[in-house]
Design a protein around this motif. Structure first.
Motif, short mmCIF file in Angstrom:
data_model
loop_
_atom_site.label_atom_id
_atom_site.label_comp_id
_atom_site.label_asym_id
_atom_site.label_seq_id
_atom_site.Cartn_x
_atom_site.Cartn_y
_atom_site.Cartn_z
N UNK A 45 0.83 -1.22 0.00
CA UNK A 45 0.00 0.00 0.00
C UNK A 45 0.86 1.26 0.00
N UNK A 46 1.99 1.21 0.70
CA UNK A 46 2.90 2.36 0.71
C UNK A 46 3.49 2.52 -0.69
N UNK A 47 3.94 1.40 -1.27
CA UNK A 47 4.68 1.46 -2.54
C UNK A 47 3.87 2.06 -3.68
N UNK A 48 2.54 1.88 -3.64
CA UNK A 48 1.75 2.47 -4.75
C UNK A 48 1.51 3.96 -4.53
N UNK A 152 3.18 8.96 7.30
CA UNK A 152 3.18 7.98 8.39
C UNK A 152 2.42 6.75 7.89
N UNK A 153 2.85 5.57 8.29
CA UNK A 153 2.12 4.34 7.96
C UNK A 153 2.00 3.52 9.24
N UNK A 154 0.78 3.10 9.53
CA UNK A 154 0.51 2.38 10.78
C UNK A 154 -0.33 1.15 10.48
N UNK A 190 -5.54 11.50 5.87
CA UNK A 190 -5.57 10.09 5.51
C UNK A 190 -5.50 9.86 4.00
N UNK A 191 -4.62 8.93 3.60
CA UNK A 191 -4.57 8.49 2.20
C UNK A 191 -5.14 7.07 2.13
N UNK A 192 -5.01 6.35 3.22
CA UNK A 192 -5.61 5.02 3.36
C UNK A 192 -5.99 4.88 4.83
N UNK A 207 -5.28 -0.22 9.33
CA UNK A 207 -4.21 0.14 8.40
C UNK A 207 -4.42 1.61 8.05
N UNK A 208 -3.41 2.41 8.32
CA UNK A 208 -3.54 3.87 8.11
C UNK A 208 -2.28 4.39 7.43
#
Ligand SMILES: C[S@@+](CC[C@H](N)C(=O)[O-])C[C@H]1O[C@@H](n2cnc3c(N)ncnc32)[C@H](O)[C@@H]1O
Length: 215
Positions: A45-48, A152-154, A190-192, A207-208
């Protein structure tokens, strides 16, 4: 880049989490894949959305994500930070082949790392739910550690409707009463922002991915 600094507990005094991981570091990798869901998916999800070149993983544990981040982002310099030295010991062995691309910091994330260049990505994977107290401080520290436009990714436990299970997770230093999401939403765009069910709804995990808000 290979460094080690410490501002964990005073010498000779381990925090409850450090004590917990003295034992669990030995069985961590063999057991956690059965319930720490979403760790592989969040990297995809981060990579895209982003190609980070400076990455910080807070609460990197035994280094599973450090290795995966290294494969997925071959240009990136990666720092893993953790409070528990026994977990870092495993991470050190696991990332030895990555050389100077990976640095490990032994400290509590109770304040920003403060690297002047800033990070493009700060990842928390099943770490924030163990920051009790202190998850708000850690989320603010991540905002401070991010370069402009950074993310940030959580991925972490979110909530459960079973009181007994919640208490059992508390024994394991995990708080899961939906405390993380509102704080993340307040500090990041938020992006996701997704909640999934585990084991048919025994618990939910979050998942954030969010972008740092402009001041
Ligand atoms: C459940 S493990 C997750 C490890 C790894 N991120 C993963 O996904 O497998 C949580 C990690 O967070 C670390 N941790 C907990 N509180 C911390 C704090 N205040 N500062 C830094 N690390 C912390 C623990 O020592 C532990 O290694």
């Amino acid at each position: 880049m290979s460094h080690s600094s410490s501002n964990a507990a005073p010498a000779g005094k381990l925090t409850p989490i450090e004590k917990y991981y003295r034992l669990h570091a030995r069985i961590y990798d063999a057991t956690r894949w059965t319930f720490l869901f979403g760790r592989t998916a969040i990297l995809a999800d981060i990579a895209i959305r982003q190609k980070p070149v400076r990455i910080l993983e807070v609460g990197c544990g035994t280094g599973k994500n450090l290795v995966s981040l290294g494969r997925r982002f071959p240009q990136a310099a990666i720092t893993g930070l953790d409070l528990a030295e026994p977990m870092l010991e495993v991470a050190r062995r696991k990332t030895a082949h990555m050389g100077s691309r990976v640095g490990l910091l032994h400290r509590s994330y109770n304040a920003p790392v403060g690297d002047l260049a800033g990070y493009d990505l700060v990842l928390f994977s099943y770490a924030l739910s163990m920051f009790n107290p202190g998850f708000e401080t850690a989320i603010q520290a991540a905002a401070a550690d991010l370069a402009p436009g950074g993310c940030i990714a959580v991925v972490d436990f979110h909530a459960t409707r079973f009181a007994l299970f919640e208490r059992w997770m508390g024994v394991n230093h995990v708080r899961m009463n939906a405390q993380l999401r509102p704080c993340l939403q307040a500090h990041f765009m938020p992006m996701l922002d997704r909640v999934d069910h585990a084991y048919g709804g025994v618990w939910q995990y979050l998942t954030f991915i969010g972008r740092k808000r402009a001041n």
